[in-house]
Design an enzyme around this catalytic site. Structure first.
Site, PDB file in Angstrom:
ATOM      1  N   CYS A  82      -8.579   0.400  -2.311  1.00  0.00           N
ATOM      2  CA  CYS A  82      -7.344   0.168  -3.085  1.00  0.00           C
ATOM      3  C   CYS A  82      -6.991  -1.324  -3.118  1.00  0.00           C
ATOM      4  O   CYS A  82      -7.855  -2.189  -2.910  1.00  0.00           O
ATOM      5  CB  CYS A  82      -6.194   0.981  -2.508  1.00  0.00           C
ATOM      6  SG  CYS A  82      -4.759   1.079  -3.606  1.00  0.00           S
ATOM      7  N   ASP A 128       1.007   2.590   3.502  1.00  0.00           N
ATOM      8  CA  ASP A 128       2.291   2.835   2.849  1.00  0.00           C
ATOM      9  C   ASP A 128       3.300   3.328   3.867  1.00  0.00           C
ATOM     10  O   ASP A 128       4.471   2.988   3.797  1.00  0.00           O
ATOM     11  CB  ASP A 128       2.125   3.842   1.703  1.00  0.00           C
ATOM     12  CG  ASP A 128       1.488   3.170   0.519  1.00  0.00           C
ATOM     13  OD1 ASP A 128       2.219   2.605  -0.302  1.00  0.00           O
ATOM     14  OD2 ASP A 128       0.248   3.124   0.469  1.00  0.00           O
ATOM     15  N   LYS A 171       6.781  -0.482   7.894  1.00  0.00           N
ATOM     16  CA  LYS A 171       6.337   0.664   7.092  1.00  0.00           C
ATOM     17  C   LYS A 171       6.444   1.944   7.931  1.00  0.00           C
ATOM     18  O   LYS A 171       6.110   3.030   7.469  1.00  0.00           O
ATOM     19  CB  LYS A 171       4.915   0.441   6.593  1.00  0.00           C
ATOM     20  CG  LYS A 171       4.895  -0.623   5.499  1.00  0.00           C
ATOM     21  CD  LYS A 171       3.505  -0.955   5.086  1.00  0.00           C
ATOM     22  CE  LYS A 171       3.533  -2.040   4.006  1.00  0.00           C
ATOM     23  NZ  LYS A 171       2.210  -2.625   3.806  1.00  0.00           N
TER      24      LYS A 171
HETATM   25  C1  RUB Z   1      -1.249   0.969  -2.819  1.00  0.00           C
HETATM   26  C2  RUB Z   1      -1.748   1.219  -1.436  1.00  0.00           C
HETATM   27  C3  RUB Z   1      -1.783   0.033  -0.516  1.00  0.00           C
HETATM   28  C4  RUB Z   1      -0.519   0.021   0.341  1.00  0.00           C
HETATM   29  C5  RUB Z   1      -0.380  -1.277   1.111  1.00  0.00           C
HETATM   30  O1  RUB Z   1      -0.971   2.167  -3.519  1.00  0.00           O
HETATM   31  O2  RUB Z   1      -2.023   2.323  -1.026  1.00  0.00           O
HETATM   32  O3  RUB Z   1      -2.886   0.097   0.340  1.00  0.00           O
HETATM   33  O4  RUB Z   1       0.621   0.199  -0.468  1.00  0.00           O
HETATM   34  O5  RUB Z   1      -0.181  -2.341   0.218  1.00  0.00           O
HETATM   35  P1  RUB Z   1      -0.307   2.059  -4.998  1.00  0.00           P
HETATM   36  P2  RUB Z   1       0.571  -3.661   0.706  1.00  0.00           P
HETATM   37  O6  RUB Z   1      -1.210   1.215  -5.821  1.00  0.00           O
HETATM   38  O7  RUB Z   1      -0.229   3.465  -5.455  1.00  0.00           O
HETATM   39  O8  RUB Z   1       1.053   1.436  -4.816  1.00  0.00           O
HETATM   40  O9  RUB Z   1      -0.234  -4.165   1.867  1.00  0.00           O
HETATM   41  O10 RUB Z   1       0.526  -4.586  -0.483  1.00  0.00           O
HETATM   42  O11 RUB Z   1       1.946  -3.288   1.112  1.00  0.00           O
END
Ligand code: RUB
Length: 306
Positions: free
Chosen positions: A129, A198, A234
């Protein structure tokens, strides 16, 4: 509802703003703009506006405790304050938002510095991701002169892996791009897996983009270290008191636009990786075991449990 809030909620729902950290930042800034432009005549009206905005953000993406922790903190500060003057209360919102954003920035920097030390010269890192916390770490490692390669999974159905791949190419990192189902095929070439988060539960399980738990299983099978790179905020305090973290289920159209009508398409946005598969959580307090995350939270951010 204020224009800034409405527009930001829409952008978050459409994934124009993506990733837990960016979602939280956008929501905080929109609430700050709401406070700045409020015409609420009384404290009661102002609080009502804030709560309405908070609820709209909470339901925009249900699996985002960082955003929830931030907005809860900001709105609580206003509600609990003795002040009745709306302008002064709006200043409290500005101050609390500014502090939260600065803290988030500081955490991301600390995480990048700590995590970069885990990256060995000439290593291969797989990520799933797009996580800004992970890419910040990799950028830090690159700035420190480390040489490494990155493998990005494409991340069906919305392909956030493309964003990660582009960012890595921009900083001159050799990058490969694979379909999600090729994770096992390549895992033996990987030295380290880094993924974002998340949500972190009180048991130390981590919720991240759908497919993360499969990558974790595959990493465990080939004895490849699997780390979660995440700000501690988080953590979802509700999981402490028995609630399950809600997993957002998104539109089937993201998976197949013109699918046969009678076909059932399921599209969960996230999945749960059990703590047993996680070597460590790279956070602003250092690299902590998922087993001790609740303790660390109590020490570092006791207000989350209030
Ligand atoms: C994004 C996702 C990311 C986390 C962490 O999912 O799963 O790995 O949100 O991101 P989506 P960060 O694209 O559905 O939002 O480290 O930027 O908080």
């Amino acid at each position: 509802m204020s224009d800034a809030v409405q527009l930001t909620v829409k952008r978050i729902k459409r994934l124009e703003v993506q990733g837990a950290r960016n979602v939280a930042i956008a929501a905080i800034k929109a609430v700050e703009a709401l406070a700045d432009r409020t015409e609420a005549p009384t404290k009661k009206d102002f609080v009502r506006e804030l709560v309405k905005a908070k609820d709209a953000f909470f339901s925009s993406r249900p699996t985002e405790p960082l955003m929830r922790n931030a907005l809860r903190l900001i709105v609580n500060k206003v509600e609990k304050n003795e002040e009745r003057n709306v302008r002064k209360l709006a200043e409290i919102v500005t101050q609390a938002s500014g502090q939260f954003l600065a803290q988030l920035e500081e955490s991301s920097k600390r995480i990048a510095e700590i995590g970069a030390r885990r990256i060995r010269h000439d290593s291969v890192i797989l990520t799933h991701c797009h996580s800004s916390t992970v890419t910040n770490l990799l950028k830090q490692a690159k700035r420190e002169g480390k040489s490494f390669e990155v493998i990005c999974t494409e991340t069906r159905p919305v392909l956030q892996g493309q964003r990660t791949a582009k960012e890595m190419l921009e900083i001159g990192v050799k990058t490969s791009f694979i379909v999600d189902s090729a994770a096992r095929f390549f895992m033996n070439e990987v030295d380290l897996v880094l993924v974002g988060a998340d949500a972190i539960t009180s048991e130390g399980n981590v919720i991240n983009k759908i497919g993360t738990s499969t990558v974790a299983l595959v990493a465990a099978e080939s004895r490849t270290p699997f780390y979660v790179v995440s700000e501690l905020l988080k953590f979802d305090p509700a999981t402490m008191y028995g609630d399950y973290e809600k997993i957002e289920e998104r539109s089937p159209r993201e998976v197949w636009k013109d699918a046969p009508k009678e076909l059932v398409i399921r599209n969960p946005a996230f999945d749960v990786t059990r703590r047993d598969f996680i070597h460590g959580i790279i956070c602003e307090e250092g690299i902590v075991s998922p087993h001790s995350v609740t303790e660390v939270m109590h020490r570092k951010y006791p207000w989350v449990f209030e």
